[in-house]
Design a protein around this motif. Structure first.
Motif, PDB file in Angstrom:
ATOM      1  N   ASP A   1      47.235  40.823  46.038  1.00  0.00           N
ATOM      2  CA  ASP A   1      46.603  39.699  46.713  1.00  0.00           C
ATOM      3  C   ASP A   1      45.082  39.766  46.561  1.00  0.00           C
ATOM      4  O   ASP A   1      44.406  38.723  46.503  1.00  0.00           O
ATOM      5  N   LEU A   2      44.543  40.982  46.496  1.00  0.00           N
ATOM      6  CA  LEU A   2      43.113  41.140  46.231  1.00  0.00           C
ATOM      7  C   LEU A   2      42.786  40.709  44.806  1.00  0.00           C
ATOM      8  O   LEU A   2      41.748  40.096  44.564  1.00  0.00           O
ATOM      9  N   TRP A   3      43.678  41.029  43.853  1.00  0.00           N
ATOM     10  CA  TRP A   3      43.473  40.534  42.486  1.00  0.00           C
ATOM     11  C   TRP A   3      43.329  39.012  42.500  1.00  0.00           C
ATOM     12  O   TRP A   3      42.429  38.462  41.863  1.00  0.00           O
ATOM     13  N   ALA A   4      44.243  38.345  43.204  1.00  0.00           N
ATOM     14  CA  ALA A   4      44.236  36.884  43.259  1.00  0.00           C
ATOM     15  C   ALA A   4      42.967  36.366  43.936  1.00  0.00           C
ATOM     16  O   ALA A   4      42.394  35.348  43.526  1.00  0.00           O
ATOM     17  N   GLU A   5      42.528  37.062  44.972  1.00  0.00           N
ATOM     18  CA  GLU A   5      41.322  36.640  45.695  1.00  0.00           C
ATOM     19  C   GLU A   5      40.089  36.774  44.812  1.00  0.00           C
ATOM     20  O   GLU A   5      39.202  35.903  44.816  1.00  0.00           O
ATOM     21  N   LEU A   6      40.015  37.857  44.046  1.00  0.00           N
ATOM     22  CA  LEU A   6      38.894  38.033  43.120  1.00  0.00           C
ATOM     23  C   LEU A   6      38.877  36.925  42.069  1.00  0.00           C
ATOM     24  O   LEU A   6      37.825  36.381  41.739  1.00  0.00           O
ATOM     25  N   LYS A   7      40.044  36.619  41.544  1.00  0.00           N
ATOM     26  CA  LYS A   7      40.133  35.554  40.528  1.00  0.00           C
ATOM     27  C   LYS A   7      39.691  34.213  41.100  1.00  0.00           C
ATOM     28  O   LYS A   7      39.032  33.421  40.412  1.00  0.00           O
ATOM     29  N   LYS A   8      40.040  33.956  42.364  1.00  0.00           N
ATOM     30  CA  LYS A   8      39.696  32.683  42.997  1.00  0.00           C
ATOM     31  C   LYS A   8      38.209  32.590  43.316  1.00  0.00           C
ATOM     32  O   LYS A   8      37.589  31.536  43.111  1.00  0.00           O
ATOM     33  N   ARG A   9      37.639  33.678  43.786  1.00  0.00           N
ATOM     34  CA  ARG A   9      36.255  33.647  44.262  1.00  0.00           C
ATOM     35  C   ARG A   9      35.221  33.835  43.152  1.00  0.00           C
ATOM     36  O   ARG A   9      34.095  33.329  43.263  1.00  0.00           O
ATOM     37  N   PHE A  10      35.576  34.583  42.116  1.00  0.00           N
ATOM     38  CA  PHE A  10      34.589  34.997  41.118  1.00  0.00           C
ATOM     39  C   PHE A  10      34.914  34.460  39.729  1.00  0.00           C
ATOM     40  O   PHE A  10      36.070  34.201  39.405  1.00  0.00           O
TER      41      PHE A  10
END
Length: 222
Positions: free
Chosen positions: A137-146
């Protein structure tokens, strides 16, 4: 599901012993250490990972001191305030790697990181608090934010920063298949959830960090 000790035994045999395996394993930073690292250092590591994608690491690392100078030691406020003209000039600087989209991503990512800092106090605290059993889920959050942190770049950044995460390298994916643990697509959200569940089980069995579990998987096959 295969027991992780079987996979670990295969890795030990391939590498020639327990000591050889231990010497090859990376060790993640504890949460308290992650929380203490400065936001500028996280931005530097993130951008270095982005520039490494598609290039030899040695080339990027050799140029990185020049990047530190050009981007004011990756001070978030200064980088976030760079103008388009500033970035266009940097994109022609021969001391740097002249990749326009990645140069512009440095500012975009400084602004995205600043938003996290404003909300959570520091990027390191936000990273440290994220549970490893939900790392995809952190991978997905990084992809979304950055910018430029899709695919393997997000997990690779986390590994470089010291956050405990498994990686889905070609060797790891092949090992998952050869041990009949998982086969099929590995880039979708549902696939990530299934693979996370596998790693959570193996983490419970072995007590090992997620980064070491993925390394041992890679070491376990020819």
């Amino acid at each position: 599901m295969i027991a992780f000790e079987t996979i670990e035994s295969a890795a030990i045999e391939r590498l020639g012993g327990e000591a050889e395996l231990q010497a090859a394993l990376v060790r993640p930073e504890p949460p308290e250490s992650l929380a203490m690292i400065g936001d500028d250092r996280y931005l530097s590591v993130m951008c270095r990972r982005i520039f490494r994608a598609g290039l030899t690491h040695r080339l990027v690392d050799a140029r990185w001191p020049a990047f530190e100078v050009a981007f004011d030691d990756f001070d978030l406020a200064r980088v976030a305030a760079l103008t388009d003209d500033d970035l266009k000039r940097l994109a022609t600087d021969e001391s740097l790697i002249r990749h326009r989209r990645k140069i512009f991503a440095v500012r975009d990512n400084a602004q995205a990181m600043q938003a996290i800092v404003d909300e959570f106090g520091s990027f390191g605290f936000w990273l440290a608090e994220w549970p490893e059993e939900e790392i995809v889920d952190l991978w997905a959050e990084l992809k979304k934010r950055f910018m430029q942190l899709g695919g393997n770049s997000g997990p690779a950044f986390l590994r470089m920063a010291g956050k405990d995460t498994f990686l889905l390298t070609d060797w790891v994916v092949q090992a998952l298949s050869e041990w009949n643990a998982y086969s099929g697509k590995t880039h979708t959200r549902s696939a990530h959830a299934d693979i996370q569940a596998l790693f959570n089980t193996w983490h419970g069995q072995s007590g090992l960090p997620y980064c070491q579990i993925s390394q041992i998987l890679a070491f376990s096959i020819d």
